[in-house]
Each structure stands twice: as C-alpha cells, then as structure tokens.
Motif scaffolding. Sequence first.
Motif, PDB file in Angstrom:
ATOM      1  N   CYS A 184      47.070  45.363  41.160  1.00 56.43           N
ATOM      2  CA  CYS A 184      47.463  45.227  42.553  1.00 56.43           C
ATOM      3  C   CYS A 184      46.261  45.474  43.458  1.00 56.43           C
ATOM      4  O   CYS A 184      45.431  46.330  43.183  1.00 56.43           O
ATOM      5  CB  CYS A 184      48.556  46.227  42.906  1.00 56.43           C
ATOM      6  N   ALA A 192      56.195  45.563  48.953  1.00 58.87           N
ATOM      7  CA  ALA A 192      56.556  45.723  50.361  1.00 58.87           C
ATOM      8  C   ALA A 192      57.797  46.602  50.514  1.00 58.87           C
ATOM      9  O   ALA A 192      57.888  47.419  51.433  1.00 58.87           O
ATOM     10  CB  ALA A 192      56.793  44.352  50.999  1.00 58.87           C
ATOM     11  N   LEU A 201      55.610  35.882  44.380  1.00 59.54           N
ATOM     12  CA  LEU A 201      56.230  36.408  45.594  1.00 59.54           C
ATOM     13  C   LEU A 201      57.029  37.674  45.286  1.00 59.54           C
ATOM     14  O   LEU A 201      56.981  38.651  46.049  1.00 59.54           O
ATOM     15  CB  LEU A 201      57.146  35.352  46.221  1.00 59.54           C
ATOM     16  N   HIS A 254      54.905  40.853  45.200  1.00 60.79           N
ATOM     17  CA  HIS A 254      54.512  41.414  46.493  1.00 60.79           C
ATOM     18  C   HIS A 254      55.714  41.934  47.282  1.00 60.79           C
ATOM     19  O   HIS A 254      55.589  42.909  48.037  1.00 60.79           O
ATOM     20  CB  HIS A 254      53.737  40.367  47.287  1.00 60.79           C
ATOM     21  N   PHE A 284      45.572  44.012  50.174  1.00 58.18           N
ATOM     22  CA  PHE A 284      46.480  42.862  50.247  1.00 58.18           C
ATOM     23  C   PHE A 284      47.919  43.331  50.366  1.00 58.18           C
ATOM     24  O   PHE A 284      48.684  42.838  51.204  1.00 58.18           O
ATOM     25  CB  PHE A 284      46.320  41.974  49.015  1.00 58.18           C
ATOM     26  N   GLU A 285      48.346  44.280  49.493  1.00 54.26           N
ATOM     27  CA  GLU A 285      49.723  44.751  49.511  1.00 54.26           C
ATOM     28  C   GLU A 285      50.046  45.430  50.843  1.00 54.26           C
ATOM     29  O   GLU A 285      51.144  45.263  51.390  1.00 54.26           O
ATOM     30  CB  GLU A 285      49.991  45.721  48.358  1.00 54.26           C
ATOM     31  N   GLU A 317      48.671  44.812  53.832  1.00 45.71           N
ATOM     32  CA  GLU A 317      48.777  43.800  54.882  1.00 45.71           C
ATOM     33  C   GLU A 317      50.020  42.937  54.692  1.00 45.71           C
ATOM     34  O   GLU A 317      50.650  42.514  55.680  1.00 45.71           O
ATOM     35  CB  GLU A 317      47.520  42.937  54.906  1.00 45.71           C
ATOM     36  N   PHE A 318      50.386  42.656  53.440  1.00 41.00           N
ATOM     37  CA  PHE A 318      51.580  41.855  53.161  1.00 41.00           C
ATOM     38  C   PHE A 318      52.817  42.554  53.721  1.00 41.00           C
ATOM     39  O   PHE A 318      53.639  41.940  54.422  1.00 41.00           O
ATOM     40  CB  PHE A 318      51.716  41.657  51.645  1.00 41.00           C
ATOM     41  N   ASP A 353      52.707  42.693  57.619  1.00 44.47           N
ATOM     42  CA  ASP A 353      53.045  41.417  58.256  1.00 44.47           C
ATOM     43  C   ASP A 353      54.548  41.130  58.168  1.00 44.47           C
ATOM     44  O   ASP A 353      55.134  40.587  59.114  1.00 44.47           O
ATOM     45  CB  ASP A 353      52.255  40.280  57.602  1.00 44.47           C
ATOM     46  N   LEU A 354      55.177  41.471  57.036  1.00 45.82           N
ATOM     47  CA  LEU A 354      56.618  41.299  56.927  1.00 45.82           C
ATOM     48  C   LEU A 354      57.343  42.109  57.999  1.00 45.82           C
ATOM     49  O   LEU A 354      58.262  41.606  58.665  1.00 45.82           O
ATOM     50  CB  LEU A 354      57.114  41.746  55.552  1.00 45.82           C
TER      51      LEU A 354
END
Length: 237
Positions: free
Chosen positions: A205, A142, A135, A138, A209-210, A212-213, A216-217
């Motif tokens: 990495c 973010a 976690l 990521h 994915f990074e 979208e992560f 979304d946050l």
Amino acid sequence: MAEQVEMLRRTPLSRDRILRAAVALADEAGIESLSMRNLAKDLGVVPMALYKHVANKDELLDGMIDVVVAEIDPPAPGDWKHVVRGRILSARRALLRHPWAPLAIDTRNMATPAVLAYLDSMVGTLRAGGFSADLTHHVMHAMGSRILGFSQELFGDSRRAGRSGTTNAEPPAPLPPEVALRFPYLAEIATAASHDDASVVGQGCDDQFEFEFALDLLLDGIERLQRQGWTSAHPPR
C-alpha cells in the motif's frame, strides 16, 4: 439471583463459557479490570483452570473480540450498498454494546479469525457488486475502521493513549498461504494495487495515495451534501 450465580458456577468450564464471562466482565467494569485472576473469581474457579482453555491473556482478548464480531448480522438480501451499510451499522451496534471492543481491536497485532472472515465477506460483497479488485483495495483503505463499526476519532481514547500511529511502525507480514486460501477475497485485494514496501499502512500500500484517495472521497461527498443543502435534521436517504 444467588441461585442463578451458583448454577452458572456449577456449569462445566469451557472455552466458550470463559470468553462470554470475560466479555461480561469487560462490559460491566471495563477492559482494564480484566485479569485472569478476576475472571477466575467470577467463574468460581482457580486461575490455573482457565489455562486449560486459553493459553494466555492475549488469546483471551482475541477470543473476546471474536465473540463480539459474531454478533454482527449476516448479509441481508440487496445490492452491495444496502448490504455493506447494513452490516456496518450492525457492527456499530455490537460495538456500542461492548464499549471496550474498539480499543481492543485497535491494539491487536494481528486480526482475529472472526475479523478476517468478516472483512473477507465484505470484500466479497463489493466484488460481487461489480467492483474491481483494484477499486476494492482502495475502498477498504478509505473505510478503515468504519468497516468494523467504529472510527478512530482525532481526540479519542486511543489517541490519548499514544496510539496515533508512528512512521517507524513495522508493516504487517503478508498473508500466509493457508490464511490466503481461507480468505481469498482479502488475498486478492492485498496484491491488487501498486506497492510501497516502506508504507506504514501495510505491505502493498502507498501511504500517500491511500490518504489522498480517502480524503478525496470525503471531500466529494461533503461537496455533494453542501450542494444539496444538507442538514442533520433532514438528511437525504
């Protein structure tokens, strides 16, 4: 005033004095005004005298960044959120005092020792706060440049300067063993997630994915604020 200038000029030349004079010059006239010749003139020495303490302008810029990062407050007592928020806001205050610093940090090919130490400390705060290495990996993506107190604005100077990021950028090299030993938290999260060797974000990495992560946050946070009826006049604490 003239006496103070003369006193400074008589102070023996050192790496620290050179770096602080360079920071002052960049603060006053902008980073574009910084040259070894102009810096030597401010210090009252010949340009060659500077090279006994800094090898070149790249080393000078790295040292200047480390001077600025050293102004960030150390961790204060509290939970991880309090510590992280406080240090990021301290970093932002430091960068506001030195408006040239964000672009200088953004343009370096490698993070400086002080930047690495700061990031390692922040990762350590998250790990001590109960975050898994996965976690944390990521979350650091973010946060991006915000962890250092600035954000890469969509229409900011660095974007206008053509530094928007390109898909053919070379990924950074993995941390050398001696660096990994010095900054263990960074080394830990560097290998904590699934890897995409072609990623432009960095080795280890997955770009999509990074992206979208982080998206979304932000969207989750925006949704929470909308439900709370958030306004800038009365933000929740």
